[in-house]
Design an enzyme around this catalytic site. Structure first.
Site, short mmCIF file in Angstrom:
data_model
loop_
_atom_site.label_atom_id
_atom_site.label_comp_id
_atom_site.label_asym_id
_atom_site.label_seq_id
_atom_site.Cartn_x
_atom_site.Cartn_y
_atom_site.Cartn_z
N ARG A 7 111.90 -7.00 37.29
CA ARG A 7 112.35 -8.39 37.26
C ARG A 7 113.30 -8.79 38.38
NH1 ARG A 7 114.90 -9.35 31.59
NH2 ARG A 7 115.84 -11.06 32.79
N LYS A 52 115.45 -4.57 34.96
CA LYS A 52 116.12 -5.63 35.72
C LYS A 52 117.54 -5.20 36.07
CE LYS A 52 118.62 -8.58 33.92
NZ LYS A 52 120.11 -8.81 33.68
N HIS A 99 107.15 4.95 28.90
CA HIS A 99 106.44 4.27 27.81
C HIS A 99 107.33 3.25 27.09
CE1 HIS A 99 103.62 7.66 28.19
NE2 HIS A 99 104.64 8.47 27.98
N TYR A 137 112.96 -0.50 28.00
CA TYR A 137 113.67 -1.60 28.64
C TYR A 137 114.95 -1.06 29.26
CZ TYR A 137 116.49 -5.70 29.55
OH TYR A 137 117.26 -6.64 30.18
N ALA A 172 109.58 7.58 24.62
CA ALA A 172 108.84 6.36 24.32
C ALA A 172 109.66 5.43 23.43
CB ALA A 172 107.52 6.70 23.63
N ASN A 214 121.81 -4.61 26.64
CA ASN A 214 122.74 -4.97 27.71
C ASN A 214 123.63 -6.17 27.42
OD1 ASN A 214 120.48 -6.67 27.85
ND2 ASN A 214 120.69 -6.96 30.05
#
Length: 223
Positions: A92, A110, A122, A125, A139, A145
């Site tokens: 991102r 990001k 897998h 984030y 996974a 965050n």
């Protein structure tokens, strides 16, 4: 974990990141987070001629990297040699991916730095975080965050809290750390070098180097 154990020098071997020169300017790794985009633009000025392709305005991808048609990318972005990007990955912006990393299916990243040979293969984030070399996320494991009350994140060291001034701050994960499947690293979490987090964990605070996080209040030293 004391403050001295959560510095950049304590958590990471800086020879394993293209951003070494810039990270050396800071004491704590989260201090780097607001500057990742700037760092990418500075690194871009010294990339070896002919080795990287420029995609769009500010996405620098090494020519050994094959982006699948289902991957989505946004700049500023730097992807180093021999990175495997799999279907459905979403980068991102403000992301540095070190050499030999694996960015797997349905992985979103990001404003983060991944050192060399990190694996997030897998459904992970990674947001506003720094992952040390050879760190591995099982996974479904991820970094959270933003606090639920949207307040600024504090880091809780044994010898006192550190005010970060950041609303968005995921986790600082040391070299060789192993994060078990479906675990959550809550905002401001620090994981020391070569530590393990059990699957299905919700981690808050700090985990010393070479330790095993079994559950909240039960962290044991590796034997």
């Amino acid at each position: 974990m004391k403050k001295q154990d959560m510095t950049i020098q304590a958590l990471y071997d800086l020879t394993n990141t293209i951003s070494r020169k810039w990270l050396e300017k800071y004491t704590y790794p989260w201090e780097v987070l607001p500057h990742i985009g700037e760092i990418i633009e500075e690194i871009a000025k010294i990339l070896p001629a002919g080795e990287y392709q420029l995609i769009g305005k500010n996405m620098y991808v090494h020519k050994t990297v094959k982006l699948p048609p289902t991957a989505a990318i946004k700049g500023p972005l730097l992807i180093c040699p021999d990175v495997e990007v799999r279907n459905g990955a979403f980068l991102r912006g403000n992301v540095i991916v070190g050499g030999g990393c694996v960015i797997g299916n349905s992985v979103e990243i990001k404003n983060s730095i991944l050192f060399d040979r990190v694996q997030v293969p897998h459904f992970n984030y990674i947001g506003d975080s720094i992952l040390g070399t050879k760190a591995h996320f099982g996974a479904g494991s991820l970094t959270s965050n933003v606090k639920s009350d949207k307040s600024l994140v504090k880091v809780h060291a044994e010898d006192g809290d550190i005010e970060t001034g950041l609303k968005k701050f995921g986790a600082m994960v040391g070299d060789g750390a192993e994060i078990g499947c479906n675990s959550v690293l809550n905002p401001g979490t620090i994981i020391g070098k070569n530590s393990n987090v059990y699957p299905l964990s919700s981690v808050r605070g700090c985990v010393d180097a070479s330790s095993i996080y079994k559950k909240q209040g039960e962290i044991v030293e590796k034997q």
